[in-house]
Scaffold this active site. Structure first.
Site, PDB file in Angstrom:
ATOM      1  N   GLU A   1       3.081  -4.686 112.100  1.00 34.41           N
ATOM      2  CA  GLU A   1       2.238  -4.749 110.880  1.00 34.41           C
ATOM      3  C   GLU A   1       2.848  -3.831 109.963  1.00 34.41           C
ATOM      4  O   GLU A   1       3.631  -3.071 110.289  1.00 34.41           O
ATOM      5  CB  GLU A   1       0.927  -4.157 111.213  1.00 34.41           C
ATOM      6  CG  GLU A   1       0.118  -4.940 112.407  1.00 34.41           C
ATOM      7  CD  GLU A   1      -1.212  -4.574 112.626  1.00 34.41           C
ATOM      8  OE1 GLU A   1      -1.651  -3.802 112.071  1.00 34.41           O
ATOM      9  OE2 GLU A   1      -1.741  -5.579 113.402  1.00 34.41           O
TER      10      GLU A   1
ATOM     11  N   GLY B   1       5.360  -0.027 112.880  1.00 32.94           N
ATOM     12  CA  GLY B   1       5.897  -0.830 113.762  1.00 32.94           C
ATOM     13  C   GLY B   1       6.208  -0.226 115.100  1.00 32.94           C
ATOM     14  O   GLY B   1       5.633  -0.948 116.007  1.00 32.94           O
TER      15      GLY B   1
ATOM     16  N   GLN C   1      49.459   5.393 114.580  1.00 35.82           N
ATOM     17  CA  GLN C   1      48.280   6.118 115.456  1.00 35.82           C
ATOM     18  C   GLN C   1      46.939   6.010 114.742  1.00 35.82           C
ATOM     19  O   GLN C   1      46.080   6.031 115.317  1.00 35.82           O
ATOM     20  CB  GLN C   1      49.104   7.563 115.691  1.00 35.82           C
ATOM     21  CG  GLN C   1      50.035   7.559 116.780  1.00 35.82           C
ATOM     22  CD  GLN C   1      50.557   8.837 117.362  1.00 35.82           C
ATOM     23  OE1 GLN C   1      49.839   9.793 117.024  1.00 35.82           O
ATOM     24  NE2 GLN C   1      51.189   8.723 118.085  1.00 35.82           N
TER      25      GLN C   1
ATOM     26  N   GLN D   1      37.064  -0.338 108.077  1.00 36.19           N
ATOM     27  CA  GLN D   1      37.945   0.661 107.611  1.00 36.19           C
ATOM     28  C   GLN D   1      39.379   0.074 107.765  1.00 36.19           C
ATOM     29  O   GLN D   1      40.339   0.301 107.059  1.00 36.19           O
ATOM     30  CB  GLN D   1      37.763   1.961 108.500  1.00 36.19           C
ATOM     31  CG  GLN D   1      38.577   3.186 107.697  1.00 36.19           C
ATOM     32  CD  GLN D   1      38.044   3.471 106.379  1.00 36.19           C
ATOM     33  OE1 GLN D   1      36.835   3.408 106.258  1.00 36.19           O
ATOM     34  NE2 GLN D   1      38.950   4.333 105.583  1.00 36.19           N
TER      35      GLN D   1
ATOM     36  N   GLY E   1      40.613  -2.190 105.275  1.00 40.12           N
ATOM     37  CA  GLY E   1      40.708  -1.453 103.917  1.00 40.12           C
ATOM     38  C   GLY E   1      39.864  -1.930 103.021  1.00 40.12           C
ATOM     39  O   GLY E   1      38.831  -2.688 103.205  1.00 40.12           O
ATOM     40  N   GLY E   2      40.385  -2.360 101.715  1.00 40.78           N
ATOM     41  CA  GLY E   2      39.621  -2.932 100.675  1.00 40.78           C
ATOM     42  C   GLY E   2      39.096  -4.466 101.077  1.00 40.78           C
ATOM     43  O   GLY E   2      38.371  -4.817 100.529  1.00 40.78           O
TER      44      GLY E   2
ATOM     45  N   GLU F   1      12.787  -4.744 117.626  1.00 40.16           N
ATOM     46  CA  GLU F   1      12.400  -4.781 119.128  1.00 40.16           C
ATOM     47  C   GLU F   1      12.661  -3.225 119.713  1.00 40.16           C
ATOM     48  O   GLU F   1      13.155  -2.899 120.733  1.00 40.16           O
ATOM     49  CB  GLU F   1      13.476  -5.178 119.882  1.00 40.16           C
ATOM     50  CG  GLU F   1      13.300  -6.977 119.451  1.00 40.16           C
ATOM     51  CD  GLU F   1      13.577  -7.992 120.787  1.00 40.16           C
ATOM     52  OE1 GLU F   1      13.126  -7.532 121.860  1.00 40.16           O
ATOM     53  OE2 GLU F   1      13.837  -9.015 120.465  1.00 40.16           O
ATOM     54  N   GLY F   2      11.991  -2.256 118.667  1.00 40.29           N
ATOM     55  CA  GLY F   2      11.984  -0.902 119.077  1.00 40.29           C
ATOM     56  C   GLY F   2      13.015  -0.119 118.229  1.00 40.29           C
ATOM     57  O   GLY F   2      14.182  -0.361 118.967  1.00 40.29           O
TER      58      GLY F   2
END
Lengths: 333, 263, 383
Positions: free
Chosen positions: C128, C132, C280, C337, C340-341, C364-365
């Site tokens: 409601e 919630g 890396q 990430q 990138g752009g 759902e919680g």
């Protein structure tokens, strides 16, 4: 021990004749590479008319004609039976080369099973192995790989269309009419009810097309697409587009190739005026052969392409379409 | 009348292929198999539609392949096939199409087969050899490049429409016959979840191929691959040198034709 | 039963069906529906035709009655193509589960069968505007009048509400009684007094529809009450206990898509002369993403397995939902990430995944409640 090559002709259509000439060319080249041998041409059918007269100049050493009512329509059963009879007349070992037409491709399974040797289709390269048989390289996975097989004699291979140079016109070879035994495959087998001309096909669907031609911003506007469509028609290709031109509304979304469009891996992919954003590359980089046409030599498309032409697509397309038409008509450079 | 459809699970079209250590085939590691090659699915769909139209009482599905081929057969049963038969090979058995056809023939012979349907060609070797070879081993007619099929049932002749380069032919063919479909019914059905669950309870027989082949007269020739190769990795385009657009076009076409062999 | 991570051939087939459907029907429409917010009814209808909806409805009512683990396998495949569509496909399971769990045989016959016989949608209406997670404080009233109940109040963020033909509604017969007053009702959409608010314009999962449903003296017969008066709260919680795990699987599907996109991109994109996957900084990101994805999937499988074994899985289902949805957010974040752009651009698929994943932490919680539940469940062992 020089082998004999038997080519079973498909004189039913221009494609059949062209692929038959390729099989004759392949047979001659194969035998010449291993010290020579005889090339026989088999003509099977009924009411062959002047076909044998023409065929004796196709480059074979000998033309064997089987003109019989039982061969009136092509059935692999009766044709394999007829061809088997001819193979048995020839000096072993025998290599049977079949044209890359539907007839050749259908016959290879039946004939090799009947002869008890090895058989395969879509041969790209052939080589004789002295005692063992015929070595055949053929494509797999739509050309993304290839395999090499060793087919024991009597070996049967149908050839991939366009993979071998056609034989050249020769002096007239002797023509011999061969009688088929009275007893043959039982029953009528099949009755021809009607024959209709080849329906004109539209361009194939993008994802299944063996050739795809795609255009990008380098074409400078939707009004220039007829140039690309001409090329696609000449190649029997499906038509694709880059995301940029779809977004610009030049082309419908259904033509988009790439991450958010269709993934294609045709035999030949021609990227015209496409720079090659990753988005596009993931949708086409598994194509067997990639051709790129672009004004910018540093465009990423040239990194994944096999062949590139740096230049203006609008200038390059018309002569390219023309050259392909000529090549396809069998009168190429 | 009863129909048999032959299927072969093959790697997905977008599979990343690697050469196996043996050098004669691809490395199955990481390869996803489609349950049936597209053409086989189309053949099965055609058989199922004919059955639904009353032409056949039963459609059976047969495959010669390693144990994982069972998944392909289950998929075929979920599509609507009535029974399955897997002629089981070892995972490392290399099967060439000619040999497969000989084994398949003995499997098909053990089943009622007024119509044997095969797809145009398998999605891996793309040989298209099995159909007519199967006809030869079974001693029955076979037709390839078939674009349409009408079966009225009750043993009456089939109407077979096939493609030839000279035009389309309509033939009347008495059963039994092997049909290799150029294209089957468009849009093969996707099995529904309830049908997948039901297919688990349909009969699926397994037989080792050695046993099936022992019924074959004589030993069929085997011609497995000696070498499997991938094209060399792309190292950047060969850029065509030219003075005029016409020259560029000529040179490019020559390369495509003679080097790449794609024209 | 010994533990096994081998899927049965049947499970692999179900997975294959879902994966094919996801690839062929959902994926091609995902970007378009995300952009326009269109509710792809044709996709949901096809999902229904293939039996991919109502997975939890028992076989005797025409459903497939699949174990929860199988439901999760299917959910992951679907969600790898589009989280929003998956939410709309799963919404029927959520809405019908109270009838499954708390309905009489007659009610199940009356309400469940039509959903398996025809394509229909249902919505679960608990939340409601006023709260919630604090479901015990809900304000929608159900007043007994003769053989009927009259419902008045408002439910918000209701998935599929605009298209649903039926709502399972939680209302209180006595606000004084708090949890003990809450009662569940099945309310047909065409009941006079039921009206819809405008469709919400959402951050993500835009292929699913969400709206407010208002009940203005909506009269439902007593035969539409599920269980007894006051049993509604327990029914809602039992429902959520069994549908929470698939939310974990949904998050796994989204995360898997993000990781796959990022991996392919990292191998293709080059910088400083090598594919960025060889740097890396990128490789370790992918290493962490894989760990989180694997852990998420195992937690959902564990939770589903426990439910299927009839074991209490309150803690495990909360762990699965909470961990998988948090992990999905981190994985999608890292995927962007890595792109990138490009990752920030809507032409590329990863930013959508982040927006879609976000909802998994909320609905759902909310994950805050999940953590509360987890700690409460765990601490109980020591008291």
């Amino acid at each position: 021990m020089s082998p004999t090559a038997l080519v079973v002709a498909d004189p039913r259509s221009p494609v059949g004749i062209r692929t038959t000439l390729e099989a004759l060319g392949a047979a001659r080249a194969l035998l010449d590479r291993s010290g020579g041998g005889k090339v026989a041409l088999a003509l099977l059918g009924h009411g062959l008319g002047d076909v044998p007269e023409a065929a004796k100049r196709w480059g074979a050493d000998q033309v064997l004609v089987l003109d019989d009512p039982r061969l009136a329509i092509f059935r692999s059963e009766t044709y394999a039976w007829g061809a088997e009879g001819l193979v048995k007349r020839l000096a072993p070992p025998v290599v049977v080369l079949l044209p890359g037409s539907t007839m050749g491709r259908e016959l290879v399974g039946r004939l090799s099973a009947r002869l008890g040797g090895g058989g395969t289709s879509e041969a790209l390269e052939l080589e004789l192995e002295e005692t063992r048989g015929l070595r055949v390289r053929r494509p797999l996975f739509g050309g993304k790989a290839s395999e090499t097989l060793s087919l024991p004699f009597p070996a049967v291979a149908s050839l991939r269309p366009n993979a071998f140079a056609p034989s050249e016109a020769s002096a007239a070879a002797p023509v011999e009419a061969v009688e088929l035994p009275k007893a043959g495959p039982a029953g009528p087998g099949a009755e021809l009810l009607e024959r209709s001309p080849v329906p004109v096909s539209d361009t194939p669907p993008l994802t299944q097309a063996p050739v795809v031609v795609s255009g990008g911003r380098g074409l400078r506007g939707p009004e220039n697409w007829p140039l690309l469509e001409d090329l696609a028609r000449a190649l029997g290709a499906g038509l694709g587009a880059s995301r940029a031109v779809v977004d610009a509304g030049w082309r419908p979304a259904a033509e988009q190739v790439g991450q958010t469009g269709a993934s294609v891996s045709p035999q030949l992919y021609v990227a015209v005026g496409i720079s090659g954003a990753i988005q596009h590359l993931v949708g086409m980089s598994s194509s067997r052969c990639i051709v790129a046409i672009n004004t910018d030599p540093s465009a990423p498309i040239f990194k994944v392409a096999d062949y590139g032409v740096v230049g203006d697509a609008l200038v390059l397309l018309p002569p390219l379409t023309e050259a392909i038409r000529r090549a396809r008509a069998g009168a190429g450079p | 009348m009863e129909a048999v459809v032959c299927i072969k699970p093959v790697p997905e079209a977008d599979s990343r292929l690697r050469v196996a250590a043996s050098g004669v085939t691809y490395d199955p590691e990481g390869v996803r198999y489609t349950l049936n090659s597209t053409y086989d699915e189309a053949a099965l769909e055609e058989a199922l539609r004919l059955k639904e139209a009353g032409a056949f009482e039963k459609v059976r599905v047969v495959s010669v392949g390693p144990p994982r081929a069972e998944e392909g057969l289950r998929y075929a049963l979920a599509m609507g096939g009535d029974e399955g038969l897997l002629v089981e090979t070892r995972p490392d058995d290399l099967l060439d199409p000619g040999f497969t056809a000989a084994v398949l023939a003995e499997a098909v012979r053990s089943l009622p087969h007024d119509l044997v349907l095969v797809g145009r060609r398998a999605g891996d070797d793309e040989a298209g050899v099995v159909g007519s070879a199967l006809g030869e081993h079974l001693g029955i007619p076979s037709f390839a490049f078939v674009t349409g099929l009408t079966v009225s049932g009750g043993g009456s002749p089939l109407k077979v429409r096939r493609f030839t380069e000279a035009g389309e032919e309509l033939l009347s063919v008495p059963p039994p016959v092997v049909i290799s479909l150029l294209k089957g019914a468009q849009d093969p059905r996707t099995p529904t979840l309830p049908n997948i669950l039901k297919a688990r309870r349909k009969p699926l027989l397994r037989e080792p191929w050695t046993e099936v082949l022992s019924r074959h007269p004589g030993a069929p020739v085997r011609a497995p691959a000696m070498r499997f190769e991938l094209p060399p990795p792309r190292t950047g385009a060969h850029l065509v040198d030219y003075q005029s657009p016409a020259e560029a076009a000529e040179k490019l076409v020559k390369l495509l034709r003679e080097e790449a062999k794609v024209l | 039963m010994p533990i096994s991570f081998d899927l049965t051939p049947e499970q692999r087939e179900l997975q294959g069906l879902a994966s094919k459907f996801a690839r062929e029907e959902m994926a091609p429409r995902a970007a378009e529906c995300d952009r326009t917010g269109r509710f792809p009814e044709e996709v949901y209808r096809k999902a229904w035709e293939l039996g991919l909806m109502n997975l939890n409805v028992p076989v005797e009512y025409g459903g497939s009655g699949l174990p929860l683990l199988d439901q999760c396998l299917i959910t992951e495949e679907l969600a790898s193509a589009c989280g929003g569509m998956t939410t709309s496909i799963l919404a029927n399971c959520l809405a019908l589960q109270p009838i499954n769990l708390g309905g009489s045989p007659e009610q199940r016959e009356r309400f469940l069968k039509p959903f398996c016989a025809d394509y229909r949608l249902a919505s679960f209406a608990l939340t409601e505007p006023g709260g919630g997670s604090d479901a015990g404080a809900l304000k929608t009233r159900a007043v007994r009048e003769g053989d009927s109940y009259v419902l008045t109040g408002q439910k918000c963020f209701i998935t599929n509400a605009p298209q649903a033909s039926l709502y399972t509604v939680f209302a209180t017969v006595d606000p004084e009684k708090k949890h003990a007053g809450i009662t569940a009702f099945v309310v047909p959409r065409d009941t006079p007094g039921v009206s819809l608010g405008r469709e919400e314009d959402k951050l993500g999962q835009r292929a699913s529809s969400t709206a407010t449903v208002t009940f203005e003296r909506a009269k439902v017969p007593r035969e539409n009450r599920l269980g007894e008066e006051g049993e509604g709260f327990k029914l809602a919680m039992a429902t959520l206990d069994s549908t929470r795990t698939p939310i974990g699987a949904l998050a796994v599907g989204i995360a898997r898509a993000a990781l796959d996109h990022a991996s392919r991109y990292a191998l293709q994109r080059t910088s400083f002369g090598v594919p960025i996957a060889q740097h890396q900084a990128i490789a370790t990101k992918i290493g962490s993403m894989v760990q989180e994805l694997e852990a998420s999937r195992l937690l959902t499988w564990l939770s589903a397995w426990m439910v299927d074994q009839g074991k209490r899985a309150t803690l495990e289902s909360s762990v699965a939902k909470c961990f998988a949805s948090d992990a999905a957010m981190r994985i999608c974040d890292e995927a962007i990430q890595i792109f990138g752009g490009y990752g920030y651009m809507r032409d590329y698929p990863v930013e959508k995944l982040l927006r879609d994943a976000k909802l998994c932490q909320i609905y759902e919680g909310a994950n805050e409640i999940q953590r509360l539940v987890i700690s409460r469940e765990y601490l109980r062992r020591f008291s």
